[in-house]
Design an enzyme around this catalytic site. Structure first.
Site, short mmCIF file in Angstrom:
data_model
loop_
_atom_site.label_atom_id
_atom_site.label_comp_id
_atom_site.label_asym_id
_atom_site.label_seq_id
_atom_site.Cartn_x
_atom_site.Cartn_y
_atom_site.Cartn_z
N GLY A 60 0.79 -1.22 0.00
CA GLY A 60 0.00 0.00 0.00
C GLY A 60 0.83 1.27 0.00
O GLY A 60 1.20 1.77 1.06
N THR B 83 0.71 3.82 -3.29
CA THR B 83 0.13 4.82 -4.19
C THR B 83 -1.16 5.42 -3.66
O THR B 83 -2.00 4.72 -3.11
CB THR B 83 -0.13 4.20 -5.57
OG1 THR B 83 1.08 3.59 -6.04
CG2 THR B 83 -0.58 5.25 -6.57
N GLU C 258 12.30 -5.19 -7.31
CA GLU C 258 11.01 -5.12 -7.99
C GLU C 258 11.19 -4.85 -9.48
O GLU C 258 10.59 -5.53 -10.32
CB GLU C 258 10.16 -4.02 -7.37
CG GLU C 258 8.81 -3.83 -8.03
CD GLU C 258 8.09 -2.59 -7.51
OE1 GLU C 258 6.89 -2.68 -7.24
OE2 GLU C 258 8.75 -1.53 -7.39
#
Length: 397
Positions: free
Chosen positions: A133, A135, A255
């Site tokens: 969580g 954005t 990522e």
């Protein structure tokens, strides 16, 4: 199924052999979930529960978790191969890829108690850490301006705010949540004052968190979160209060490399589908693959994909060696996203009208790979990073 734990990575020959076994192991699982499976999920906009469970039970999603916590202790190079092969098979790693890189925040910055409590259960699949969580609707990529706050009251943080495009929340047990614990006007640097909380979604949904699903052009299980007076135990703070931005950045190179790997997998899938179709499709009494107007775009897309693949491995090797790899991770993500999108367009064009038909699966993968021009970081943001931090050009935003 290959043994992920007792492998020997000594020497190039042994490494190559293990990597091929790793690829074959992923393919074996993916073959159980053919195009029809993904096509049905796409039509219904539902989550690939069975597929994710199969990957979890095989140990592939615990690849980066150290052996002491029940994982495989593999390298990022090997994790990237797993992600690549999932997409190369025609599946979609986006349903479960977050567990690979979000886990790193807990592993690198969590307390020994937190790691001992959560990592073994993430490794064996009894807990899913799939949600991240960060954005928000009004801040986008400007993470330091996020408005979600956490105020400490005794042994709890009380959280209020809103998040958007938070994927897999409905199918996860845990979520890493980035919040502001010190107001922006009270910090010296805008990157200070942010903290990471580990949220138990089973307790929080309906008790501080409200989920609103967002239907998108592809099946990505994404949502908007409304957070009102959510109570999170102080013991769920990851690392030190106020240093959360650094912790989040710490995992972004991994990522980017893993997402690049998925794009590589997509690209090879598109190239194979385009090549196979061009060979068998006959128009004007000849294979359309004989036509340079068909052949050349496929060849160029393949060349660009191979180059992106090399940058992916370069970035992953630097990451595994503990060396700086921000430049290479970002370039790998941009090159791979561009290459997969080029291959997607080529595959669609090669198939002509049939490329738009669901039964050929091109349109499904076409939508999925388009996402990575935008997420988890847009290609323009990567260009800005390279311009400023690599080339020394003035900051553009």
């Amino acid at each position: 199924m290959i043994n992920l734990l007792n492998h020997n990575n000594e020497g190039s020959k042994m490494t190559n052999q293990f990597h091929e076994e790793l690829r074959q192991g992923v393919r074996t699982i993916c073959n159980e979930y053919p195009d029809e499976y993904w096509r049905k999920l796409d039509a219904e906009q539902t989550y690939p529960e069975e597929f994710v469970n199969a990957l979890t039970e095989s140990g592939f999603l615990a690849a980066l978790i150290p052996e002491e916590y029940g994982g495989s202790g593999l390298s990022l190079v090997e994790a990237s191969i797993i992600m690549e092969e999932i997409n190369r098979s025609g599946a979609n790693a986006g349903a479960c890829h977050a567990q690979m890189y979000t886990m790193g925040t807990l592993l690198r910055h969590g307390s020994e108690e937190q790691k001992g409590k959560y990592l073994p259960r993430i490794a064996d699949g009894s807990l899913r850490l799939q949600a991240f969580g960060v954005t928000e609707p009004n801040t986008g990529s400007d993470t330091t301006q996020l408005k979600t706050t956490a105020v400490r009251k005794g042994d709890k943080y009380v959280v209020n705010g809103q998040k958007v495009f938070i994927s897999r929340v409905e199918y996860s047990d845990l979520m890493l949540l980035l919040v502001r614990t010190t107001p922006l006007d009270q910090v010296k640097k805008r990157t200070e004052g942010l903290s990471v909380l580990l949220v138990d979604l089973n307790e929080s949904v309906g008790n501080g968190i409200t989920i609103r699903p967002i239907r998108t052009m592809m099946n990505h299980s994404t949502t908007e979160l409304f957070i009102e007076d959510l109570e999170v135990p102080v013991e769920n703070l990851i690392g030190e209060e106020g240093k959360g931005f650094k912790y989040i950045l710490d995992g972004m190179n991994a990522e980017r490399i893993l997402i690049a790997s998925e794009c590589i997998g997509d690209g090879y899938w598109f190239i194979k589908r385009a090549t196979d179709y061009a060979n068998k499709r006959v128009v004007f009494k000849r294979s359309i693959g004989q036509n340079q107007g068909v052949q050349f775009p496929i060849s160029r897309a393949y060349i660009n994909l191979e180059a992106a693949d090399l940058m992916r491995f370069r970035a992953a090797e630097l990451f595994d060696a503990g060396k700086p790899c921000g430049k290479e991770a970002n370039m790998a993500k941009l090159l791979a996203a561009d290459a997969s999108w080029e291959a997607a367009n080529v595959a669609l064009q090669t198939h002509g009208g049939f490329g738009f038909a669901e039964e050929y699966d091109i349109e499904r993968k076409f939508k999925e790979t388009r996402l990575y021009q935008v997420a988890p970081i847009s290609t323009n943001m990567i260009l800005s990073y390279i311009g400023e931090h690599v080339l020394g050009l003035p900051r553009s935003y």
